[in-house]
Design an enzyme around this catalytic site. Structure first.
Site, mmCIF file in Angstrom:
data_model
loop_
_atom_site.group_PDB
_atom_site.id
_atom_site.type_symbol
_atom_site.label_atom_id
_atom_site.label_comp_id
_atom_site.label_asym_id
_atom_site.label_seq_id
_atom_site.Cartn_x
_atom_site.Cartn_y
_atom_site.Cartn_z
ATOM 1 N N CYS A 188 23.261 47.307 50.071
ATOM 2 C CA CYS A 188 22.939 46.671 51.372
ATOM 3 C C CYS A 188 21.726 45.736 51.287
ATOM 4 C CB CYS A 188 22.721 47.735 52.438
ATOM 5 S SG CYS A 188 24.089 48.874 52.576
ATOM 6 N N HIS A 223 18.816 44.396 57.972
ATOM 7 C CA HIS A 223 20.095 45.023 57.630
ATOM 8 C C HIS A 223 20.544 45.902 58.794
ATOM 9 C CE1 HIS A 223 23.274 47.112 55.784
ATOM 10 N NE2 HIS A 223 22.624 48.250 55.673
ATOM 11 N N ASN A 264 28.114 48.770 59.834
ATOM 12 C CA ASN A 264 27.318 48.438 58.656
ATOM 13 C C ASN A 264 28.221 47.722 57.646
ATOM 14 O OD1 ASN A 264 25.880 48.437 56.258
ATOM 15 N ND2 ASN A 264 25.140 50.535 56.458
HETATM 16 O O1 UT7 Z 1 22.913 50.803 54.603
HETATM 17 C C1 UT7 Z 1 22.199 51.994 54.607
HETATM 18 C C2 UT7 Z 1 23.237 53.017 54.879
HETATM 19 N N1 UT7 Z 1 23.151 53.984 55.847
HETATM 20 C C3 UT7 Z 1 22.248 54.236 56.816
HETATM 21 O O2 UT7 Z 1 21.277 53.573 57.020
HETATM 22 C C4 UT7 Z 1 22.488 55.444 57.631
HETATM 23 C C5 UT7 Z 1 21.236 56.224 57.884
HETATM 24 N N2 UT7 Z 1 21.518 57.490 58.569
HETATM 25 C C6 UT7 Z 1 22.007 57.556 59.820
HETATM 26 O O3 UT7 Z 1 22.252 56.542 60.441
HETATM 27 C C7 UT7 Z 1 22.196 58.917 60.441
HETATM 28 O O4 UT7 Z 1 21.622 59.893 59.612
HETATM 29 C C8 UT7 Z 1 23.686 59.268 60.696
HETATM 30 C C9 UT7 Z 1 24.219 58.382 61.800
HETATM 31 C C10 UT7 Z 1 24.510 59.062 59.435
HETATM 32 C C11 UT7 Z 1 23.847 60.710 61.128
HETATM 33 O O5 UT7 Z 1 23.048 60.973 62.270
HETATM 34 P P1 UT7 Z 1 22.187 62.310 62.358
HETATM 35 O O6 UT7 Z 1 21.542 62.276 63.674
HETATM 36 O O7 UT7 Z 1 21.326 62.343 61.134
HETATM 37 O O8 UT7 Z 1 23.307 63.415 62.342
HETATM 38 P P2 UT7 Z 1 23.537 64.632 61.314
HETATM 39 O O9 UT7 Z 1 24.092 64.122 60.025
HETATM 40 O O10 UT7 Z 1 22.326 65.493 61.271
HETATM 41 O O11 UT7 Z 1 24.682 65.414 62.057
HETATM 42 C C12 UT7 Z 1 24.428 66.028 63.349
HETATM 43 C C13 UT7 Z 1 25.720 66.655 63.814
HETATM 44 C C14 UT7 Z 1 26.355 67.592 62.797
HETATM 45 O O12 UT7 Z 1 26.917 68.682 63.490
HETATM 46 P P3 UT7 Z 1 26.170 70.108 63.540
HETATM 47 O O13 UT7 Z 1 26.013 70.520 62.114
HETATM 48 O O14 UT7 Z 1 24.845 69.827 64.215
HETATM 49 O O15 UT7 Z 1 27.092 70.953 64.338
HETATM 50 C C15 UT7 Z 1 27.457 66.763 62.197
HETATM 51 O O16 UT7 Z 1 28.533 67.549 61.727
HETATM 52 O O17 UT7 Z 1 26.694 65.645 64.089
HETATM 53 C C16 UT7 Z 1 27.909 65.962 63.400
HETATM 54 N N3 UT7 Z 1 28.550 64.704 63.048
HETATM 55 C C17 UT7 Z 1 29.457 64.100 63.836
HETATM 56 N N4 UT7 Z 1 29.970 64.423 65.044
HETATM 57 C C18 UT7 Z 1 30.854 63.575 65.584
HETATM 58 C C19 UT7 Z 1 28.383 63.961 61.938
HETATM 59 N N5 UT7 Z 1 29.153 62.860 62.003
HETATM 60 C C20 UT7 Z 1 29.824 62.924 63.170
HETATM 61 C C21 UT7 Z 1 30.759 62.084 63.794
HETATM 62 N N6 UT7 Z 1 31.234 62.442 65.001
HETATM 63 N N7 UT7 Z 1 31.184 60.925 63.243
#
Ligand code: UT7
Length: 320
Positions: free
Chosen positions: A114, A247, A277
Site C-alpha cells: 500500500c 492511503h 482499500n
Molecule cells: O493498507 C493497510 C491495510 N489495512 C489496514 O489498515 C487495516 C487496519 N485495521 C483495521 O482497519 C481494523 O483493525 C479492522 C477494521 C480490520 C478491524 O476492526 P477492529 O475494531 O480492530 O475489530 P476486531 O478485529 O477487533 O474485531 C472485533 C469483532 C470481532 O468479534 P468478537 O470477537 O468481538 O465477537 C470480530 O469477529 O468484530 C468481528 N468482525 C466482524 N463482524 C462483522 C470482524 N470482521 C467483521 C466483519 N463483520 N466483517
C-alpha cells in the site's frame, strides 16, 4: 537544478460499485453497519475475471496522459506499483508499455504494497532530478480481489480493485518539495500474502492475512510521523498544508492521523467509503478524484502518504 512536477492525473475503477449489503447477499457473515462503523467503507469495485492490473492501469494512464497533454511516446520512464501483477514476469510495467505502444521507456514494477505508489513516485522523482529522464508515468494498479480470503470476514470486506496514475515531468519550478521512504521488515508478518509459485504449484498461502489491530496502530503512528518529517524537510508549518491525500484503509486511521497533526478533516481527501482499500492504487485514485472535482488546484500544497505491508511507508510533499 531540475525539479519535477505532476502535470496530469488519471484513474480507473472497474465495473459497478459493490455495496456492503451486496457482500452480505454473497454470503459473507457481516453487515453494512459493522463495516461502515469500523472502517467507513460503504462500497468498492471489483475487476471482472478477465481484467488484470495492466488493463486497469491502461485506462488510468490514458486519462493521466490526456490531462497532461502528453502522448504515450513522450514517456521515457514507466513505474507500476502493484502487489497483484498480471504475471510472475514480465513486469506489469512492461506489459503496460506494450499496451501503450511505447517501445523505449524504461519500465519496471515496484513492490511496496500500500506504500507502492509513494515509493514509485519517489523513485521517479530521483530519476528525473538526476537529469536521466524527463517524463514519467507513475502508476498504482491493483486487483486485490484475487488475493482475498472470502472466508475471512475480518479482511475480505476491506479491499477493492482500481488504478491511478500521474504524469511526472522535469520542470524549472519546484513541484515535489520533499519526499521520504521507510521500511521495517521486522513487521513482515502483520500483513502478508505468505505464498508463492514453486515447482508449478502454489507453495504457502496465496491469500491475504492481517493482524488488523497491529496494522491500525502502526499506520496511525507512521502516517503522523511521516507528515511531520515531510513538513520539517520542506521547512514549512503544518498549517501551510492545503490537502492531505493519505492511503485509504480505514476512515478511523485518517481521523486519528488528522487529530494528531491538528489538521481539520476537511483538508483530508477521503475516498475509502467508495473505493475501500485499493492498496497501491488508493493514493493516486484519491488524488485524481480531488483534482477532477476541483478541490485540489494548481499552486496548492499537497501531501501524499502511503503505508503498507513490509512494513513500508513514506510520502511526498508537493506544490501541485
Ligand atoms: O493498507 C493497510 C491495510 N489495512 C489496514 O489498515 C487495516 C487496519 N485495521 C483495521 O482497519 C481494523 O483493525 C479492522 C477494521 C480490520 C478491524 O476492526 P477492529 O475494531 O480492530 O475489530 P476486531 O478485529 O477487533 O474485531 C472485533 C469483532 C470481532 O468479534 P468478537 O470477537 O468481538 O465477537 C470480530 O469477529 O468484530 C468481528 N468482525 C466482524 N463482524 C462483522 C470482524 N470482521 C467483521 C466483519 N463483520 N466483517
Amino acid at each position: 537544478m531540475t525539479f519535477c512536477r505532476i502535470t496530469g492525473t488519471g484513474s480507473y475503477l472497474p465495473g459497478s460499485p459493490v455495496s456492503n449489503d451486496d457482500l452480505v447477499a454473497r454470503g459473507i457473515e457481516t453487515s453494512d453497519e459493522w463495516i461502515a462503523e469500523r472502517t467507513g467503507i460503504r462500497r468498492r469495485h471489483f475487476a471482472a475475471d478477465d481484467e488484470k492490473s495492466s488493463d486497469l492501469a491502461l485506462h488510468a494512464c490514458r486519462r493521466a496522459l490526456e490531462a497532461a497533454g502528453r502522448l504515450a511516446q513522450d514517456i521515457d520512464l514507466i513505474i507500476v506499483a502493484t502487489s497483484t501483477p498480471d504475471q510472475v514476469f514480465p513486469s506489469t510495467a512492461c506489459l503496460l508499455q506494450n499496451r501503450l505502444e511505447n517501445r523505449t521507456a524504461v519500465a519496471f514494477d515496484v513492490q511496496a504494497v500500500c506504500a507502492g505508489f509513494v515509493y514509485a513516485l519517489t523513485i521517479a522523482e530521483k530519476f528525473i532530478r538526476s537529469g536521466s529522464h524527463k517524463c514519467a508515468l507513475v502508476v498504482g494498479s491493483e486487483v486485490f480481489s484475487r488475493i482475498l480470503n472470502w472466508d475471512d470476514r475480518g479482511t475480505c470486506v476491506l479491499f477493492g480493485d482500481g488504478a491511478g496514475a500521474v504524469v511526472l515531468e522535469a520542470s524549472d519550478e519546484p513541484g515535489i518539495l520533499s519526499s521520504v521512504l521507510h521500511a521495517d521488515g521486522h513487521y513482515h508478518d502483520i500483513l502478508s500474502v505468505p505464498g508463492t509459485v514453486c515447482g508449478g504449484k502454489v507453495s504457502g498461502t496465496p491469500l491475504l492475512q492481517m493482524d488488523g489491530q497491529a496494522v491500525f496502530k502502526f499506520a496511525v503512528r507512521v502516517l503522523g510521523d511521516t507528515a511531520i518529517e515531510l513538513m520539517d524537510a520542506a521547512k514549512l508549518p503544518m498549517t501551510a498544508l492545503d490537502w492531505l491525500v493519505p492511503h485509504q484503509a480505514n476512515v478511523r486511521i485518517l481521523q486519528s492521523t488528522a487529530r494528531r497533526l491538528d489538521l481539520p478533516m476537511d483538508k483530508v481527501v477521503v475516498t475509502v467509503a467508495d473505493h475501500g482499500n485499493t492498496s497501491a492504487a488508493s493514493v493516486p485514485l484519491a488524488l485524481d478524484l480531488a483534482v477532477r472535482d476541483g478541490r485540489i488546484r494548481r499552486g496548492q500544497l499537497v501531501m501524499l502518504e502511503g503505508v503498507g505491508g513490509g512494513f513500508t511507508w513514506g510520502g511526498a510533499l508537493l506544490r501541485f
